[in-house]
Design an enzyme around this catalytic site. Structure first.
Site, short mmCIF file in Angstrom:
data_model
loop_
_atom_site.label_atom_id
_atom_site.label_comp_id
_atom_site.label_asym_id
_atom_site.label_seq_id
_atom_site.Cartn_x
_atom_site.Cartn_y
_atom_site.Cartn_z
N GLN A 5 4.56 0.59 -13.12
CA GLN A 5 3.33 0.91 -12.38
C GLN A 5 2.60 2.06 -13.10
O GLN A 5 3.25 2.89 -13.73
CB GLN A 5 3.62 1.27 -10.91
CG GLN A 5 4.33 2.58 -10.65
CD GLN A 5 5.85 2.44 -10.68
OE1 GLN A 5 6.40 1.68 -11.45
NE2 GLN A 5 6.54 3.24 -9.86
N ARG A 47 -0.43 5.23 -13.28
CA ARG A 47 -1.27 6.23 -12.62
C ARG A 47 -2.05 6.95 -13.73
O ARG A 47 -1.71 6.86 -14.91
CB ARG A 47 -0.42 7.27 -11.86
CG ARG A 47 0.35 6.72 -10.66
CD ARG A 47 -0.54 6.26 -9.54
NE ARG A 47 0.20 5.85 -8.35
CZ ARG A 47 0.68 4.63 -8.14
NH1 ARG A 47 0.52 3.68 -9.05
NH2 ARG A 47 1.30 4.34 -7.01
N ASP A 88 3.56 0.29 -2.79
CA ASP A 88 3.25 1.22 -3.87
C ASP A 88 2.23 0.56 -4.81
O ASP A 88 2.51 -0.51 -5.36
CB ASP A 88 4.55 1.52 -4.64
CG ASP A 88 4.47 2.75 -5.50
OD1 ASP A 88 4.94 3.80 -5.06
OD2 ASP A 88 3.93 2.65 -6.62
N PRO A 89 1.04 1.15 -4.99
CA PRO A 89 0.05 0.50 -5.86
C PRO A 89 0.58 0.30 -7.29
O PRO A 89 1.21 1.20 -7.85
CB PRO A 89 -1.13 1.48 -5.83
CG PRO A 89 -0.97 2.22 -4.55
CD PRO A 89 0.51 2.35 -4.34
N TYR A 107 -2.57 6.90 6.08
CA TYR A 107 -3.37 7.76 5.20
C TYR A 107 -4.63 7.02 4.74
O TYR A 107 -5.75 7.50 4.89
CB TYR A 107 -2.52 8.15 4.00
CG TYR A 107 -3.17 9.11 3.03
CD1 TYR A 107 -3.39 10.44 3.37
CD2 TYR A 107 -3.54 8.69 1.74
CE1 TYR A 107 -3.96 11.32 2.46
CE2 TYR A 107 -4.10 9.56 0.84
CZ TYR A 107 -4.31 10.88 1.20
OH TYR A 107 -4.88 11.76 0.30
N PHE A 136 9.62 14.93 -11.03
CA PHE A 136 10.14 14.82 -12.41
C PHE A 136 10.37 16.21 -13.03
O PHE A 136 11.38 16.44 -13.69
CB PHE A 136 9.18 14.00 -13.29
CG PHE A 136 9.24 12.51 -13.06
CD1 PHE A 136 10.16 11.95 -12.17
CD2 PHE A 136 8.38 11.65 -13.74
CE1 PHE A 136 10.21 10.57 -11.95
CE2 PHE A 136 8.43 10.27 -13.53
CZ PHE A 136 9.34 9.72 -12.64
N ARG A 162 5.97 13.89 -4.68
CA ARG A 162 5.10 13.24 -5.66
C ARG A 162 5.75 13.26 -7.03
O ARG A 162 6.61 14.09 -7.32
CB ARG A 162 3.73 13.90 -5.68
CG ARG A 162 2.89 13.37 -4.55
CD ARG A 162 1.47 13.76 -4.68
NE ARG A 162 1.29 15.07 -4.14
CZ ARG A 162 0.14 15.48 -3.60
NH1 ARG A 162 -0.89 14.68 -3.54
NH2 ARG A 162 0.04 16.70 -3.13
N GLU A 214 -6.17 4.32 5.87
CA GLU A 214 -7.17 3.96 6.88
C GLU A 214 -7.84 5.20 7.48
O GLU A 214 -9.02 5.16 7.83
CB GLU A 214 -6.55 3.09 7.98
CG GLU A 214 -6.06 1.74 7.50
CD GLU A 214 -7.17 0.80 7.00
OE1 GLU A 214 -8.34 1.20 6.89
OE2 GLU A 214 -6.84 -0.36 6.69
N1 UDP Z 1 7.40 7.83 -8.26
C1 UDP Z 1 8.58 7.72 -8.96
N2 UDP Z 1 9.56 8.66 -8.75
C2 UDP Z 1 9.43 9.70 -7.89
C3 UDP Z 1 8.21 9.81 -7.18
C4 UDP Z 1 7.22 8.85 -7.39
O1 UDP Z 1 8.76 6.80 -9.78
O2 UDP Z 1 10.38 10.49 -7.75
C5 UDP Z 1 6.34 6.82 -8.49
C6 UDP Z 1 5.75 6.20 -7.23
O3 UDP Z 1 6.50 5.07 -6.83
C7 UDP Z 1 4.36 5.84 -7.68
C8 UDP Z 1 4.01 6.91 -8.72
O4 UDP Z 1 5.26 7.47 -9.11
O5 UDP Z 1 4.34 4.58 -8.31
C9 UDP Z 1 3.12 8.02 -8.17
O6 UDP Z 1 3.67 8.45 -6.95
P1 UDP Z 1 3.12 9.69 -6.14
O7 UDP Z 1 3.96 9.81 -4.91
O8 UDP Z 1 3.03 10.87 -7.03
O9 UDP Z 1 1.62 9.33 -5.74
P2 UDP Z 1 0.83 7.99 -5.38
O10 UDP Z 1 -0.05 7.81 -6.55
O11 UDP Z 1 1.76 6.82 -5.23
O12 UDP Z 1 0.14 8.31 -4.13
#
Ligand code: UDP
Length: 317
Positions: free
Chosen positions: A210, A212, A273-274, A146, A192, A187, A148
């Site tokens: 982490q 976001r 995972d960032p 994705y 959630f 996502r 790249e």
């Molecule tokens: N995440 C989580 N539980 C889930 C789905 C995602 O803890 O059921 C975490 C995931 O590891 C990341 C963040 O939530 O750190 C955002 O994940 P998402 O897939 O929504 O998008 P990303 O920003 O990683 O592309």
């Protein structure tokens, strides 16, 4: 009537963009191959004479008859589980498809905007992320397909701009949420909400430290519209700088939904995972006079109203 082509029209962002351009008085041609999109997202537009739908994979030669003023390239699997399932299609839609669409834009004299992403910054070593940052991406990791592809897409778009003088725009989109997200796209927000509504464990990946920064879809669409209509050709971050840890975010969902059976559970952190992510939006403010208007509290309420209508709760055993 100005004519616009939107690829990925049946997706989450694509469908909201179709609505916006119809509202602005455009003739909209929506294109999708429905590998991750849902036709229900644009069904309400089908009766309108100013809307047309082309079922097509834009990685293959794209033909659109007539004039075309604008092209928005929003087709791509966009959630980590989708692009892990479809790595080759993800690479193709970021490379072959943009080549087709740039060719189309050149032939028709259209202005083209690409959906780029905060993923071009990878697991960032600079925080918050300004557009000048070049990123920290693992090309061969699971997210590489994705990240790249999107980086190539930016390079290709810039090359058409500088070499052919094409009118191009690049939006770097940060985490966005709202109605029409797929409940099963993996996502964090749909996961959630679905888990909380069904009274299950909210799956926190890693220890949830982490971060976001989540932007409500209406704010994002406004930013994209302004960028497309502006004269600005360098990349622009569009996102909400309100940063939160994933654990705090899970707690907010628990509180909003208020289902006594819902709770937190912990799962392994996916590879690469960032750890942090927050847009610096100074450029969007200066160039577009744009900043997000919808707070997370308000946006989450609106998202909850939507997820209540689409999440299926299993009957009591
Ligand atoms: N995440 C989580 N539980 C889930 C789905 C995602 O803890 O059921 C975490 C995931 O590891 C990341 C963040 O939530 O750190 C955002 O994940 P998402 O897939 O929504 O998008 P990303 O920003 O990683 O592309």
């Amino acid at each position: 009537m100005k004519r616009v082509l939107i690829t990925g029209a049946a997706g989450f962002l694509g469908s909201h963009l179709c609505d916006r351009f119809i509202k602005e008085g455009f003739h909209v041609i929506g294109m999708d191959n429905l590998i991750t999109g849902n036709i229900k997202n644009i069904e309400h537009l089908f009766p309108l004479p100013q809307f047309e739908y082309y079922h097509h994979d834009c990685s293959k030669y794209v033909h659109v008859p007539g004039e075309l003023d604008y092209i928005l390239h929003f087709a791509s699997p966009a959630s980590p589980i989708d692009y892990l399932k479809m790595p080759i299609q993800t690479l193709k839609v970021g490379s072959l498809a943009i080549h087709n669409l740039l060719g189309l834009a050149k032939a028709k004299g259209s202005r083209l905007i690409i959906a780029s992403t905060s993923e071009v910054y990878g697991d960032p070593l600079v925080h918050p992320q300004p557009e000048e940052y070049w990123g920290n991406v693992n090309p061969i990791g699971p997210r590489g397909v994705y990240d790249e592809a999107k980086r190539f897409q930016e390079a290709m778009t810039m090359a058409y701009h500088t070499y052919h003088g094409l009118e191009t725009r690049i939006v770097r989109i940060f985490n966005t949420y709202g109605p029409r997200m797929r409940t099963d796209d993996g996502r964090v927000l749909p996961a959630f909400f679905s888990q909380a509504i069904r009274g299950e464990g909210l799956t926190i990946f890693g220890d949830g430290s982490q971060t976001r920064s989540f932007c409500y879809v209406d704010d994002l669409v406004e930013g994209i519209y302004r960028l497309l209509m502006s004269d600005y050709t360098m990349p622009v971050n569009i996102g909400n700088p309100d940063e939160i840890t994933i654990k705090q975010f899970a707690e907010e969902v628990l509180e909003l939904v208020g289902n006594p059976k819902a709770h937190l559970v912990y799962r392994d952190l996916p590879t690469d995972d960032p750890k942090i992510r927050q847009p610096r939006i100074t450029r969007a403010k200066e160039v577009l006079d744009w900043e997000p208007k919808v707070s997370r509290a308000e946006g989450m309420k609106r998202a909850y109203e939507y997820f209540k209508t689409v999440v299926k709760v299993p009957a009591e055993a």
